[in-house]
Enzyme design. Structure first.
Site, PDB file in Angstrom:
ATOM      1  N   SER A  79       1.184 -14.419   5.123  1.00 21.20           N
ATOM      2  CA  SER A  79       1.553 -13.173   4.463  1.00 21.20           C
ATOM      3  C   SER A  79       2.308 -13.542   3.175  1.00 21.20           C
ATOM      4  CB  SER A  79       2.424 -12.380   5.427  1.00 21.20           C
ATOM      5  OG  SER A  79       2.750 -11.159   4.856  1.00 21.20           O
ATOM      6  N   GLU A 108      -1.524 -10.283  -9.950  1.00 17.71           N
ATOM      7  CA  GLU A 108      -2.598  -9.450  -9.383  1.00 17.71           C
ATOM      8  C   GLU A 108      -1.996  -8.168  -8.830  1.00 17.71           C
ATOM      9  OE1 GLU A 108      -4.570 -11.694  -6.329  1.00 17.71           O
ATOM     10  OE2 GLU A 108      -4.745 -13.443  -7.639  1.00 17.71           O
ATOM     11  N   LYS A 110      -1.329  -5.643  -5.867  1.00  6.77           N
ATOM     12  CA  LYS A 110      -1.247  -5.797  -4.413  1.00  6.77           C
ATOM     13  C   LYS A 110      -1.959  -4.602  -3.783  1.00  6.77           C
ATOM     14  CE  LYS A 110       1.942  -7.001  -0.757  1.00  6.77           C
ATOM     15  NZ  LYS A 110       1.582  -5.977   0.196  1.00  6.77           N
ATOM     16  N   ASP A 112      -3.340  -2.040  -1.230  1.00  4.24           N
ATOM     17  CA  ASP A 112      -2.782  -1.558   0.031  1.00  4.24           C
ATOM     18  C   ASP A 112      -3.895  -1.339   1.057  1.00  4.24           C
ATOM     19  OD1 ASP A 112      -0.808  -0.902   1.719  1.00  4.24           O
ATOM     20  OD2 ASP A 112      -0.359   1.059   0.852  1.00  4.24           O
ATOM     21  N   ARG A 131      -6.659 -10.535  10.014  1.00  7.31           N
ATOM     22  CA  ARG A 131      -5.596 -11.542   9.976  1.00  7.31           C
ATOM     23  C   ARG A 131      -4.960 -11.742  11.355  1.00  7.31           C
ATOM     24  NH1 ARG A 131      -0.244 -13.063   8.217  1.00  7.31           N
ATOM     25  NH2 ARG A 131       0.700 -11.164   8.957  1.00  7.31           N
ATOM     26  N   TYR A 217      -9.414 -12.251  -3.078  1.00  9.13           N
ATOM     27  CA  TYR A 217      -8.381 -12.829  -3.936  1.00  9.13           C
ATOM     28  C   TYR A 217      -7.941 -14.231  -3.536  1.00  9.13           C
ATOM     29  CZ  TYR A 217      -5.737 -10.471  -0.210  1.00  9.13           C
ATOM     30  OH  TYR A 217      -5.280 -10.025   1.002  1.00  9.13           O
ATOM     31  N   LYS A 305       7.546  -5.572  -4.708  1.00  8.29           N
ATOM     32  CA  LYS A 305       7.273  -4.256  -4.109  1.00  8.29           C
ATOM     33  C   LYS A 305       7.805  -3.157  -5.019  1.00  8.29           C
ATOM     34  CE  LYS A 305       5.419  -4.892   0.051  1.00  8.29           C
ATOM     35  NZ  LYS A 305       5.958  -4.340   1.246  1.00  8.29           N
ATOM     36  N   CYS A 399      23.947  20.173  25.116  1.00 13.82           N
ATOM     37  CA  CYS A 399      22.796  19.262  25.057  1.00 13.82           C
ATOM     38  C   CYS A 399      21.497  20.078  25.096  1.00 13.82           C
ATOM     39  CB  CYS A 399      22.857  18.295  26.232  1.00 13.82           C
ATOM     40  SG  CYS A 399      21.367  17.296  26.370  1.00 13.82           S
ATOM     41  N   CYS A 402      19.874  19.090  28.786  1.00 11.02           N
ATOM     42  CA  CYS A 402      20.477  19.399  30.089  1.00 11.02           C
ATOM     43  C   CYS A 402      21.517  20.519  30.021  1.00 11.02           C
ATOM     44  CB  CYS A 402      21.088  18.146  30.696  1.00 11.02           C
ATOM     45  SG  CYS A 402      22.542  17.577  29.816  1.00 11.02           S
ATOM     46  N   CYS A 417      26.086  13.692  24.538  1.00  8.80           N
ATOM     47  CA  CYS A 417      25.899  14.346  25.827  1.00  8.80           C
ATOM     48  C   CYS A 417      26.372  13.306  26.834  1.00  8.80           C
ATOM     49  CB  CYS A 417      24.415  14.658  26.054  1.00  8.80           C
ATOM     50  SG  CYS A 417      24.051  15.007  27.778  1.00  8.80           S
ATOM     51  N   CYS A 422      21.354  13.243  32.446  1.00  8.67           N
ATOM     52  CA  CYS A 422      20.518  13.955  31.469  1.00  8.67           C
ATOM     53  C   CYS A 422      19.176  13.233  31.334  1.00  8.67           C
ATOM     54  CB  CYS A 422      21.239  14.003  30.118  1.00  8.67           C
ATOM     55  SG  CYS A 422      20.213  14.664  28.810  1.00  8.67           S
TER      56      CYS A 422
HETATM   57  S1  IVH Z   1      -2.470 -13.221  -1.448  1.00 10.87           S
HETATM   58  C1  IVH Z   1      -1.689 -16.996   0.793  1.00 10.87           C
HETATM   59  N1  IVH Z   1      -3.173 -11.280  -3.069  1.00 10.87           N
HETATM   60  O1  IVH Z   1      -0.587  -8.324   0.967  1.00 10.87           O
HETATM   61  C2  IVH Z   1      -2.183 -15.772   0.099  1.00 10.87           C
HETATM   62  N2  IVH Z   1      -2.446 -10.697  -0.867  1.00 10.87           N
HETATM   63  O2  IVH Z   1       2.139  -8.412   2.087  1.00 10.87           O
HETATM   64  C3  IVH Z   1      -1.761 -14.543   0.765  1.00 10.87           C
HETATM   65  N3  IVH Z   1      -2.512  -8.305  -0.391  1.00 10.87           N
HETATM   66  O3  IVH Z   1      -1.323 -10.312   3.788  1.00 10.87           O
HETATM   67  C4  IVH Z   1      -2.295 -13.279   0.274  1.00 10.87           C
HETATM   68  N4  IVH Z   1      -3.295  -7.676  -2.347  1.00 10.87           N
HETATM   69  O4  IVH Z   1      -3.078  -8.555   3.033  1.00 10.87           O
HETATM   70  C5  IVH Z   1      -2.723 -11.604  -1.842  1.00 10.87           C
HETATM   71  N5  IVH Z   1      -3.848  -9.681  -4.581  1.00 10.87           N
HETATM   72  C6  IVH Z   1      -3.411 -10.002  -3.372  1.00 10.87           C
HETATM   73  C7  IVH Z   1      -3.152  -9.019  -2.388  1.00 10.87           C
HETATM   74  C8  IVH Z   1      -2.663  -9.420  -1.148  1.00 10.87           C
HETATM   75  C9  IVH Z   1      -2.916  -7.266  -1.148  1.00 10.87           C
HETATM   76  C10 IVH Z   1      -1.989  -8.188   0.977  1.00 10.87           C
HETATM   77  C11 IVH Z   1      -2.492  -9.231   1.961  1.00 10.87           C
HETATM   78  C12 IVH Z   1      -1.245  -9.940   2.435  1.00 10.87           C
HETATM   79  C13 IVH Z   1      -0.208  -8.881   2.208  1.00 10.87           C
HETATM   80  C14 IVH Z   1       1.200  -9.440   2.151  1.00 10.87           C
END
Ligand code: IVH
Length: 661
Positions: A79, A108, A110, A112, A131, A217, A305, A399, A402, A417, A422
């Site tokens: 992850s 890149e 991320k 969802d 995974r 990716y 994030k 409560c 009860c 309570c 209860c």
């Molecule tokens: S790289 C070792 N690249 O985010 C490389 N992950 O919070 C690991 N995810 O488990 C992943 N976009 O499911 C990578 N451009 C991106 C991503 C990405 C979404 C997800 C992926 C990972 C999770 C971690």
């Protein structure tokens, strides 16, 4: 002849699909495409034995599996660590620079969704897996083959693994939920849940109907393939026909990195799919190896994030729930609202003071804030939007379950309570008992506990360990079979071996969280010692204050609790601390030992582990620094050397005696 035509058709259709779905540049008309497809379907129907694994007819689904097989990943699917602000990004960058690396990053989006591993053999997609826990995932090949942008066949006959993210576009998600609403089905909370729910279907027709998509990716074996940067790996994946996200960028310094993040923070809403952050990856693969990984995350990458977001919605009502300690909590019932990918319709308001401080009224328009995975918070009432019809909040006095009067303790904002009978408190306590950090009994959802409580199978903690006597009856219950009951009973049986801290936390002693439970277990080793401890002794423990000490003492002064412990003991629960932490034993602590000869009652490895557990070290050679040599049968030259240097000799019996101390 037939086979040749089938192969021709597969090639034409797969190429056309690639141009249409992945490149978004169709080269043939829809009618032409349909004609080729129909011709292939007809041929496959006539010659089912000739259906090839790369045939686009797999895309429409149809394969139904009985269960998900496990897939062990060749390399663990890691992850990503998280960063939440500029400061944390800077320290991520500094950690890399500290290793003497001048970093160039690939940024890149991320995506969802949920990660997937795709395995190709000789250019043909043969396996796709989730995974899972990172080491073992589930085989979802039948569903993944329905995703139109995932190539069933590569232009080169190579063996390859690629990893990426399966997702559902915002548009596909809205259409799916609208249709589900029309059919009276539950709607999905967000595109990620919808995508995950779709690939977790046994029948691939369902996944095929869900319009899933996938960005790739990661190329785990890039270095072995002669590729030296992540950027090159992405280009290579693109060349092979995979869909790689177009919004990737190389950045050479922190400024460029921050402006990539700012740019996408502003533009994310305009994207046709949901993203929850930005992934920052070191471009140089050789340097990635230098940095390595922890068991969970690569050290060469991180995920930024996006910050918390706020939305407005209506506070429709305030309702009350009762926790295991009897704590009564007001909860906001909200007009369902979408925030950062999930639908929020209820959230905690903590206590009376919280509601009063924020001056919340029922009917108010309120702001809800959420950061990452944390619980959404009601931050304020929008007073300008009041109509005068809002109702004042007042804390209940009895409560809700009860009807017993509630008590607000001195210096606490919380109402309790105190009725030990209860129902709400009892069910909550049972749910807490099985939870992960407590007895960790898997398979008991809150619903099952509530049902078992209502049916009389579970009244107190001891009943978990008596359930096996009612196995036949339980198997007859709706929703349960022999297998699920056996699993449940096995989980219960396993929980008897938990270390003391799990039980202490599970008992639900006020103020004893999982951390405190561990501190107590480490100090007192078994429950009898703990039960005998005075308030002063408890309070003299590091990190244990007066309040906790008093609460623990009160708990064990209650005879019903003493009876409970006695009964749990009789049922076979372990009540000692099993941890690996060092338990300093003055004979061993801080000293160095050498082992020689054959020990009769334990192995060398065990002896070493015991010594270390008692705070000592084991060395392989005797020197003036050796504290003592432990001697078994037929000792070797180490014994002679010890005698020569005048080092203490400890016989096996004496060694064991000291260990028992
Ligand atoms: S790289 C070792 N690249 O985010 C490389 N992950 O919070 C690991 N995810 O488990 C992943 N976009 O499911 C990578 N451009 C991106 C991503 C990405 C979404 C997800 C992926 C990972 C999770 C971690």
């Amino acid at each position: 002849m037939v086979q040749k035509r089938m192969q021709e058709l597969i090639k034409i259709i797969n190429q056309a699909a690639y141009e249409y779905y992945t490149l978004d540049k169709p080269s043939i008309s829809d009618q032409e495409y349909d004609r080729y497809m129909q011709e292939l379907i007809n041929l496959e129907e006539k010659h089912p034995d000739l259906v090839l694994p790369n045939s686009p007819t797999h895309r429409v689904g149809g394969e139904v599996i009985a269960e998900f097989n496990k897939v062990v990943h060749d390399k663990p699917m890691l992850s990503l660590s998280n960063v939440f602000n500029e400061e944390e990004i800077v320290s991520f960058d500094e950690r890399i620079k500290k290793e003497g690396i001048k970093p160039q990053y690939v940024c890149e989006l991320k995506i969802d969704g949920l990660s997937v591993s795709l395995i190709y053999e000789k250019g043909i997609l043969i396996k796709a897996a989730t995974r899972g826990d990172g080491v073992t995932g589930e085989d979802i090949t039948h569903n993944v083959k329905t995703i139109k942008t995932i190539p069933l066949e590569l232009p080169e006959k190579i063996d390859l693994e690629v990893r990426g993210e399966i997702y559902m576009s915002k548009n596909a998600f809205s259409l799916l939920n609208a249709e589900r609403e029309r059919q009276g089905l539950d709607v999905f909370a967000n595109p990620r849940n919808a995508a995950a729910g779709s690939v977790r279907q046994l029948d691939s027709k369902i996944a095929a109907s869900r319009n899933l998509d996938c960005f790739l990716y990661h190329l785990p074996n890039a270095l072995e393939m002669g590729i030296h940067t992540h950027w090159e790996a992405l280009s290579y994946m693109k060349k092979l026909g995979f869909k790689v996200n177009p919004n990737i960028s190389i950045v050479n310094n922190l400024n460029e990195l921050l402006s990539y993040i700012n740019n996408w923070t502003e533009k994310r809403d305009a994207l046709p799919y949901e993203i929850d952050g930005i992934v920052i990856k070191l471009n140089d693969l050789d340097k990635q190896i230098v940095l390595g990984s922890t068991v969970k995350y690569p050290k060469w990458a991180t995920a930024y994030k996006f910050p918390a977001m706020e939305v407005l919605t209506k506070l429709k009502d305030i309702v009350f729930s009762v926790g295991r300690t009897g704590q009564v909590t007001p909860n906001a019932v909200l007009e369902p609202v979408r925030l950062m990918g999930s639908v929020i319709s209820r959230t905690t308001l903590h206590n009376e003071d919280y509601v009063k401080e924020k001056d919340l009224k029922i009917g108010d328009i309120v702001a809800i804030k959420k950061a990452g995975d944390v619980i959404p918070e009601v931050t304020k009432a929008i007073k300008e939007r009041r109509t005068g019809l809002e109702k004042d909040f007042s804390m209940i006095k009895v409560c809700p379950i009860c009807n017993q009067p509630l008590i607000r303790k001195e210096n606490e904002a919380i109402y309790y309570c105190l009725n030990p009978h209860c129902d709400a408190r009892k069910v909550e306590a049972l749910c807490h008992f099985v939870s992960r950090k407590a007895m960790n009994i898997e398979g008991f959802g809150d619903r099952i506990i509530e049902d078992f409580y209502n049916m009389g199978y579970l009244k107190d903690f001891t009943d978990f360990y008596k359930l096996h006597t009612q196995k036949e009856e339980l198997m007859e219950l709706e929703g349960f079979g022999e297998r699920s009951i056996n699993n449940l009973l096995q989980e219960i049986e396993n929980s008897k071996n938990n270390s003391l801290e799990n039980l202490l936390f599970a008992l639900g002693i006020r103020h004893v969280g999982s951390k405190t439970a561990k501190i107590l277990a480490q100090k007192y080793i078994n429950i009898d010692n703990l039960m005998k401890a005075s308030v002063e002794d408890l309070a003299s423990t590091k990190d244990i204050g007066e309040v906790i000490a008093q609460s623990v003492h009160d708990y064990f002064s209650d005879t019903t609790k003493v009876d409970l412990i006695t009964n749990l003991k009789k049922l076979g629960l372990n009540m000692t601390y099993k941890g690996t932490e060092v338990v300093a034993n003055p004979f061993f602590n801080g000293k160095t030992f050498v082992l020689t000869g054959t020990l009769n009652s334990i192995t060398r490895e065990e002896a070493k582990a015991f010594i270390e557990k008692c705070g000592g070290n084991v060395s392989s050679s005797v020197s003036s620094k050796t504290s003592a040599v432990i001697v078994g049968d037929n000792p070797g030259s180490k014994y002679d050397k010890a005698l020569e240097l005048g080092i203490s000799i400890v016989k096996e019996e004496e060694f064991l005696k000291q260990l028992q101390e």
